[in-house]
Design a protein around this motif. Structure first.
Motif, PDB file in Angstrom:
ATOM      1  N   ARG A 111      23.400  15.486  14.651  1.00 25.97           N
ATOM      2  CA  ARG A 111      22.559  14.385  14.139  1.00 25.97           C
ATOM      3  C   ARG A 111      22.952  13.025  14.730  1.00 25.97           C
ATOM      4  NH1 ARG A 111      26.315  15.632  10.381  1.00 25.97           N
ATOM      5  NH2 ARG A 111      27.482  13.931   9.450  1.00 25.97           N
ATOM      6  N   ARG A 112      24.127  12.939  15.345  1.00 22.75           N
ATOM      7  CA  ARG A 112      24.581  11.673  15.937  1.00 22.75           C
ATOM      8  C   ARG A 112      24.046  11.450  17.348  1.00 22.75           C
ATOM      9  NH1 ARG A 112      30.864  11.176  14.824  1.00 22.75           N
ATOM     10  NH2 ARG A 112      30.465   9.175  15.832  1.00 22.75           N
ATOM     11  N   ILE A 113      23.410  12.455  17.924  1.00 24.15           N
ATOM     12  CA  ILE A 113      22.905  12.359  19.294  1.00 24.15           C
ATOM     13  C   ILE A 113      21.454  11.883  19.248  1.00 24.15           C
ATOM     14  CG2 ILE A 113      22.624  13.552  21.496  1.00 24.15           C
ATOM     15  CD1 ILE A 113      25.515  13.585  20.437  1.00 24.15           C
ATOM     16  N   VAL A 114      21.281  10.568  19.355  1.00 27.67           N
ATOM     17  CA  VAL A 114      19.945   9.965  19.323  1.00 27.67           C
ATOM     18  C   VAL A 114      19.891   8.890  20.403  1.00 27.67           C
ATOM     19  CG1 VAL A 114      18.300   8.663  17.945  1.00 27.67           C
ATOM     20  CG2 VAL A 114      19.714  10.412  16.851  1.00 27.67           C
ATOM     21  N   PRO A 115      18.915   8.959  21.296  1.00 32.14           N
ATOM     22  CA  PRO A 115      17.864   9.964  21.419  1.00 32.14           C
ATOM     23  C   PRO A 115      18.425  11.290  21.939  1.00 32.14           C
ATOM     24  CG  PRO A 115      17.766   8.475  23.284  1.00 32.14           C
ATOM     25  CD  PRO A 115      18.845   7.946  22.364  1.00 32.14           C
ATOM     26  N   ALA A 116      17.604  12.324  21.901  1.00 31.04           N
ATOM     27  CA  ALA A 116      18.032  13.641  22.378  1.00 31.04           C
ATOM     28  C   ALA A 116      18.373  13.571  23.863  1.00 31.04           C
ATOM     29  CB  ALA A 116      16.921  14.671  22.141  1.00 31.04           C
ATOM     30  N   ARG A 134      26.597  32.302  23.383  1.00 25.24           N
ATOM     31  CA  ARG A 134      25.800  33.111  22.455  1.00 25.24           C
ATOM     32  C   ARG A 134      25.624  32.390  21.121  1.00 25.24           C
ATOM     33  NH1 ARG A 134      26.138  35.806  18.243  1.00 25.24           N
ATOM     34  NH2 ARG A 134      28.393  35.662  18.013  1.00 25.24           N
ATOM     35  N   GLN A 135      26.713  31.882  20.573  1.00 24.81           N
ATOM     36  CA  GLN A 135      26.642  31.219  19.267  1.00 24.81           C
ATOM     37  C   GLN A 135      25.828  29.925  19.319  1.00 24.81           C
ATOM     38  OE1 GLN A 135      30.209  30.909  16.866  1.00 24.81           O
ATOM     39  NE2 GLN A 135      31.136  32.599  18.012  1.00 24.81           N
ATOM     40  N   LEU A 136      26.066  29.136  20.337  1.00 19.64           N
ATOM     41  CA  LEU A 136      25.400  27.835  20.404  1.00 19.64           C
ATOM     42  C   LEU A 136      23.904  27.986  20.649  1.00 19.64           C
ATOM     43  CD1 LEU A 136      26.259  24.915  20.079  1.00 19.64           C
ATOM     44  CD2 LEU A 136      26.542  24.793  22.547  1.00 19.64           C
ATOM     45  N   THR A 137      23.509  28.879  21.543  1.00 15.81           N
ATOM     46  CA  THR A 137      22.079  29.026  21.834  1.00 15.81           C
ATOM     47  C   THR A 137      21.337  29.773  20.734  1.00 15.81           C
ATOM     48  OG1 THR A 137      22.456  30.994  23.207  1.00 15.81           O
ATOM     49  CG2 THR A 137      22.382  28.838  24.329  1.00 15.81           C
ATOM     50  N   ALA A 138      22.068  30.366  19.773  1.00 17.87           N
ATOM     51  CA  ALA A 138      21.446  30.987  18.601  1.00 17.87           C
ATOM     52  C   ALA A 138      21.451  30.037  17.403  1.00 17.87           C
ATOM     53  CB  ALA A 138      22.186  32.276  18.244  1.00 17.87           C
ATOM     54  N   ASP A 139      22.046  28.886  17.541  1.00 16.26           N
ATOM     55  CA  ASP A 139      22.158  27.915  16.456  1.00 16.26           C
ATOM     56  C   ASP A 139      20.873  27.078  16.405  1.00 16.26           C
ATOM     57  OD1 ASP A 139      22.675  25.493  14.997  1.00 16.26           O
ATOM     58  OD2 ASP A 139      24.818  25.703  15.385  1.00 16.26           O
ATOM     59  N   ALA A 140      20.071  27.299  15.376  1.00 14.06           N
ATOM     60  CA  ALA A 140      18.773  26.612  15.266  1.00 14.06           C
ATOM     61  C   ALA A 140      18.941  25.099  15.199  1.00 14.06           C
ATOM     62  CB  ALA A 140      18.011  27.113  14.046  1.00 14.06           C
ATOM     63  N   ARG A 141      20.003  24.616  14.572  1.00 17.61           N
ATOM     64  CA  ARG A 141      20.227  23.164  14.484  1.00 17.61           C
ATOM     65  C   ARG A 141      20.354  22.586  15.912  1.00 17.61           C
ATOM     66  NH1 ARG A 141      24.425  23.376  11.493  1.00 17.61           N
ATOM     67  NH2 ARG A 141      23.365  23.041   9.538  1.00 17.61           N
ATOM     68  N   PHE A 142      21.082  23.268  16.756  1.00 18.44           N
ATOM     69  CA  PHE A 142      21.291  22.828  18.137  1.00 18.44           C
ATOM     70  C   PHE A 142      20.008  22.941  18.958  1.00 18.44           C
ATOM     71  CE2 PHE A 142      22.526  23.944  22.535  1.00 18.44           C
ATOM     72  CZ  PHE A 142      23.237  22.808  22.884  1.00 18.44           C
ATOM     73  N   THR A 143      19.372  24.111  18.936  1.00 15.50           N
ATOM     74  CA  THR A 143      18.199  24.310  19.797  1.00 15.50           C
ATOM     75  C   THR A 143      17.001  23.481  19.353  1.00 15.50           C
ATOM     76  OG1 THR A 143      17.577  26.307  18.565  1.00 15.50           O
ATOM     77  CG2 THR A 143      18.924  26.608  20.564  1.00 15.50           C
ATOM     78  N   GLU A 144      16.820  23.295  18.055  1.00 11.81           N
ATOM     79  CA  GLU A 144      15.690  22.486  17.585  1.00 11.81           C
ATOM     80  C   GLU A 144      15.891  21.007  17.883  1.00 11.81           C
ATOM     81  OE1 GLU A 144      14.897  23.434  13.489  1.00 11.81           O
ATOM     82  OE2 GLU A 144      14.608  25.564  13.979  1.00 11.81           O
ATOM     83  N   PHE A 146      17.554  19.693  20.315  1.00  9.94           N
ATOM     84  CA  PHE A 146      17.594  19.379  21.739  1.00  9.94           C
ATOM     85  C   PHE A 146      16.599  20.195  22.564  1.00  9.94           C
ATOM     86  CE2 PHE A 146      22.260  18.623  20.542  1.00  9.94           C
ATOM     87  CZ  PHE A 146      21.996  17.342  20.103  1.00  9.94           C
ATOM     88  N   ALA A 147      15.565  20.725  21.934  1.00  7.40           N
ATOM     89  CA  ALA A 147      14.547  21.492  22.656  1.00  7.40           C
ATOM     90  C   ALA A 147      13.998  20.656  23.798  1.00  7.40           C
ATOM     91  CB  ALA A 147      13.432  21.917  21.708  1.00  7.40           C
TER      92      ALA A 147
END
Length: 192
Positions: A111-116, A134-144, A146-147
């Motif tokens: 949440r601290r990375i603004v803008p994406a 594997r873990q990071l790319t399955a983490d919805a918080r991360f992928t959503e 920074f899509a």
């Protein structure tokens, strides 16, 4: 290890002692950044498993507009802070923020990375690289969050390692490219 191009060109960066950090080799970094070319100036950059900060600080020297480095090891973070001061003295003015957190603890730092970010660099310890991926790319918080960002992940130099990175629902347009003797997985983040 030096910054290769831009405002901080030829600045010597410090590297944390020991085998815990394996900075991306200079010729690989040069080839990688040369391939990005004119797309970097004005972009936002996220450096995961930052180590010495070499990838983000190279981007800063070449004109990135804002940078975030995520590093959990306190000794490595201290070295990154020294290296940030060095590139600042060379004239790099872009905002650079060091986030002292585990990359996998996305609730703490995403949440601290603004803008994406436009670019996300990752060069984790080789032994855990595939599992971190594997873990990071399955983490919805991360992928959503920074899509659409371009992910550039250094792949371990062990035989057969590439296969561990080619199946991810959180990354599209996957390709493996060799830059200066190192393999990198390139892709675009999407919703997992």
């Amino acid at each position: 290890m030096q910054i290769i191009a831009g405002k901080a060109r030829s600045i010597e960066l410090n590297v944390p002692p020991g085998m815990g950090v394996r900075p991306t080799a200079g010729r690989s970094r040069k080839a990688l950044f040369d391939s990005i070319g004119g797309a970097l100036p004005g972009c936002c950059v996220l450096d995961l498993f930052a180590g010495s900060g070499a990838l983000a600080l190279e981007a800063a020297s070449r004109g990135a507009a804002a940078l975030w480095l995520v590093e959990s090891n306190p000794r490595h973070a201290a070295v990154i802070e020294e290296n940030i001061r060095k590139v600042r003295r060379a004239g790099v003015e872009a905002p650079i923020e060091l986030l002292r957190a585990s990359v996998l603890d996305t609730a703490v730092w995403v949440r601290r990375i603004v803008p994406a970010p436009d670019f996300i660099f990752a060069d984790p310890p080789y032994a855990e690289s595939a599992e971190f991926f594997r873990q990071l790319t399955a983490d919805a918080r991360f992928t959503e969050a920074f899509a659409g960002a371009r992910l550039i992940w250094e792949i371990p130099d062990t035989p057969g390692a590439v296969g561990n990175f080619l199946s991810s629902s959180g990354v599209t347009s996957l390709q493996v490219r060799r830059f200066g003797g190192s393999d990198f997985l390139l892709g675009e983040l999407c919703h997992a």
